[in-house]
Design a protein around this motif. Sequence first.
Motif, mmCIF file in Angstrom:
data_model
loop_
_atom_site.group_PDB
_atom_site.id
_atom_site.type_symbol
_atom_site.label_atom_id
_atom_site.label_comp_id
_atom_site.label_asym_id
_atom_site.label_seq_id
_atom_site.Cartn_x
_atom_site.Cartn_y
_atom_site.Cartn_z
ATOM 1 N N LYS A 182 0.830 -1.201 0.000
ATOM 2 C CA LYS A 182 0.000 0.000 0.000
ATOM 3 C C LYS A 182 0.867 1.255 0.000
ATOM 4 O O LYS A 182 0.589 2.221 -0.703
ATOM 5 C CB LYS A 182 -0.902 -0.019 1.243
ATOM 6 C CG LYS A 182 -2.054 0.928 1.154
ATOM 7 C CD LYS A 182 -3.053 0.411 0.158
ATOM 8 C CE LYS A 182 -4.136 1.424 -0.100
ATOM 9 N NZ LYS A 182 -5.326 0.808 -0.680
ATOM 10 N N VAL A 183 1.919 1.225 0.780
ATOM 11 C CA VAL A 183 2.844 2.367 0.829
ATOM 12 C C VAL A 183 3.397 2.653 -0.571
ATOM 13 O O VAL A 183 3.441 3.809 -1.009
ATOM 14 C CB VAL A 183 3.984 2.087 1.844
ATOM 15 C CG1 VAL A 183 5.157 3.030 1.627
ATOM 16 C CG2 VAL A 183 3.464 2.227 3.269
ATOM 17 N N ASP A 184 3.763 1.594 -1.282
ATOM 18 C CA ASP A 184 4.267 1.783 -2.647
ATOM 19 C C ASP A 184 3.220 2.412 -3.553
ATOM 20 O O ASP A 184 3.525 3.277 -4.375
ATOM 21 C CB ASP A 184 4.680 0.428 -3.250
ATOM 22 C CG ASP A 184 5.986 -0.064 -2.647
ATOM 23 O OD1 ASP A 184 6.705 0.754 -2.046
ATOM 24 O OD2 ASP A 184 6.273 -1.264 -2.779
ATOM 25 N N MET A 185 1.977 1.975 -3.379
ATOM 26 C CA MET A 185 0.897 2.522 -4.206
ATOM 27 C C MET A 185 0.658 3.990 -3.886
ATOM 28 O O MET A 185 0.419 4.805 -4.770
ATOM 29 C CB MET A 185 -0.387 1.717 -3.985
ATOM 30 C CG MET A 185 -0.344 0.342 -4.631
ATOM 31 S SD MET A 185 -1.609 -0.778 -3.962
ATOM 32 C CE MET A 185 -3.045 -0.179 -4.846
ATOM 33 N N ILE A 186 0.736 4.311 -2.608
ATOM 34 C CA ILE A 186 0.521 5.710 -2.200
ATOM 35 C C ILE A 186 1.636 6.591 -2.768
ATOM 36 O O ILE A 186 1.386 7.693 -3.249
ATOM 37 C CB ILE A 186 0.470 5.812 -0.658
ATOM 38 C CG1 ILE A 186 -0.805 5.135 -0.130
ATOM 39 C CG2 ILE A 186 0.523 7.269 -0.214
ATOM 40 C CD1 ILE A 186 -0.854 4.969 1.369
ATOM 41 N N ILE A 187 2.855 6.070 -2.731
ATOM 42 C CA ILE A 187 3.980 6.845 -3.250
ATOM 43 C C ILE A 187 3.778 7.145 -4.742
ATOM 44 O O ILE A 187 4.100 8.231 -5.219
ATOM 45 C CB ILE A 187 5.307 6.094 -2.997
ATOM 46 C CG1 ILE A 187 5.606 6.111 -1.489
ATOM 47 C CG2 ILE A 187 6.458 6.715 -3.783
ATOM 48 C CD1 ILE A 187 6.727 5.184 -1.057
ATOM 49 N N ILE A 247 -3.850 3.487 6.725
ATOM 50 C CA ILE A 247 -2.602 4.241 6.751
ATOM 51 C C ILE A 247 -2.990 5.722 6.736
ATOM 52 O O ILE A 247 -3.844 6.123 5.970
ATOM 53 C CB ILE A 247 -1.744 3.936 5.500
ATOM 54 C CG1 ILE A 247 -1.263 2.482 5.541
ATOM 55 C CG2 ILE A 247 -0.560 4.904 5.400
ATOM 56 C CD1 ILE A 247 -0.413 2.082 4.342
ATOM 57 N N ILE A 248 -2.353 6.497 7.589
ATOM 58 C CA ILE A 248 -2.584 7.947 7.575
ATOM 59 C C ILE A 248 -1.306 8.628 7.112
ATOM 60 O O ILE A 248 -0.211 8.325 7.607
ATOM 61 C CB ILE A 248 -3.007 8.460 8.966
ATOM 62 C CG1 ILE A 248 -4.394 7.883 9.297
ATOM 63 C CG2 ILE A 248 -3.040 9.984 8.999
ATOM 64 C CD1 ILE A 248 -5.009 8.432 10.552
ATOM 65 N N SER A 296 -4.787 10.083 -5.574
ATOM 66 C CA SER A 296 -5.897 9.174 -5.864
ATOM 67 C C SER A 296 -5.997 8.040 -4.846
ATOM 68 O O SER A 296 -7.053 7.463 -4.653
ATOM 69 C CB SER A 296 -5.784 8.614 -7.279
ATOM 70 O OG SER A 296 -4.544 7.974 -7.464
ATOM 71 N N MET A 297 -4.898 7.732 -4.151
ATOM 72 C CA MET A 297 -4.955 6.666 -3.152
ATOM 73 C C MET A 297 -5.484 7.158 -1.812
ATOM 74 O O MET A 297 -5.882 6.381 -0.967
ATOM 75 C CB MET A 297 -3.562 6.061 -2.922
ATOM 76 C CG MET A 297 -2.986 5.280 -4.077
ATOM 77 S SD MET A 297 -4.064 3.983 -4.684
ATOM 78 C CE MET A 297 -4.201 2.953 -3.240
ATOM 79 N N GLY A 298 -5.419 8.452 -1.599
ATOM 80 C CA GLY A 298 -5.753 8.985 -0.282
ATOM 81 C C GLY A 298 -7.135 9.589 -0.221
ATOM 82 O O GLY A 298 -7.580 10.270 -1.142
ATOM 83 N N GLU A 299 -7.790 9.338 0.894
ATOM 84 C CA GLU A 299 -9.078 9.975 1.121
ATOM 85 C C GLU A 299 -8.846 11.111 2.109
ATOM 86 O O GLU A 299 -8.352 10.898 3.218
ATOM 87 C CB GLU A 299 -10.059 8.960 1.723
ATOM 88 C CG GLU A 299 -11.438 9.516 1.911
ATOM 89 C CD GLU A 299 -12.267 8.642 2.853
ATOM 90 O OE1 GLU A 299 -13.071 9.196 3.605
ATOM 91 O OE2 GLU A 299 -12.079 7.412 2.829
ATOM 92 N N PRO A 300 -9.175 12.363 1.712
ATOM 93 C CA PRO A 300 -8.919 13.489 2.605
ATOM 94 C C PRO A 300 -9.766 13.386 3.877
ATOM 95 O O PRO A 300 -10.953 13.079 3.798
ATOM 96 C CB PRO A 300 -9.337 14.712 1.786
ATOM 97 C CG PRO A 300 -9.505 14.229 0.387
ATOM 98 C CD PRO A 300 -9.794 12.766 0.455
ATOM 99 N N LEU A 301 -9.162 13.638 4.992
ATOM 100 C CA LEU A 301 -9.881 13.568 6.263
ATOM 101 C C LEU A 301 -10.390 14.949 6.648
ATOM 102 O O LEU A 301 -9.928 15.962 6.140
ATOM 103 C CB LEU A 301 -8.958 13.006 7.346
ATOM 104 C CG LEU A 301 -8.434 11.604 7.049
ATOM 105 C CD1 LEU A 301 -7.467 11.163 8.141
ATOM 106 C CD2 LEU A 301 -9.570 10.616 6.930
#
Length: 104
Positions: free
Chosen positions: A26-31, A59-60, A36-41
Amino acid sequence: MNILFSDAFLNSLNKFASLKKNIKKKVDMIIQHPISMGEPLKGNLRGYYSSPVRKNFIIIFLYCEGCRKRGDDKIVLCNDCKECTNDTIKFIDIGPHDQAYGKK
Ligand SMILES: [Zn+2]
């Protein structure tokens, strides 16, 4: 890309050793695709992004280009945002949904 890991993140990574592989994937995908991988909080966690590793386990992270676009660097706990390049990703924490949210 400038990638940073918090101590909390690294501690959690050891704590959830059985999920390490999934977390790293997941970390690799976020990088590769932080936006697009992150949902804003929202609320207290405004400016942070979350991304699920699996159900109820997230993951935050912070992405400094995101901080700036939204003007969130003024309220976000992105301490050294000004010294970071736009392409900085800070991995803040990982954990079960409620726990990770409760920390900040
Ligand atoms: Zn920032």
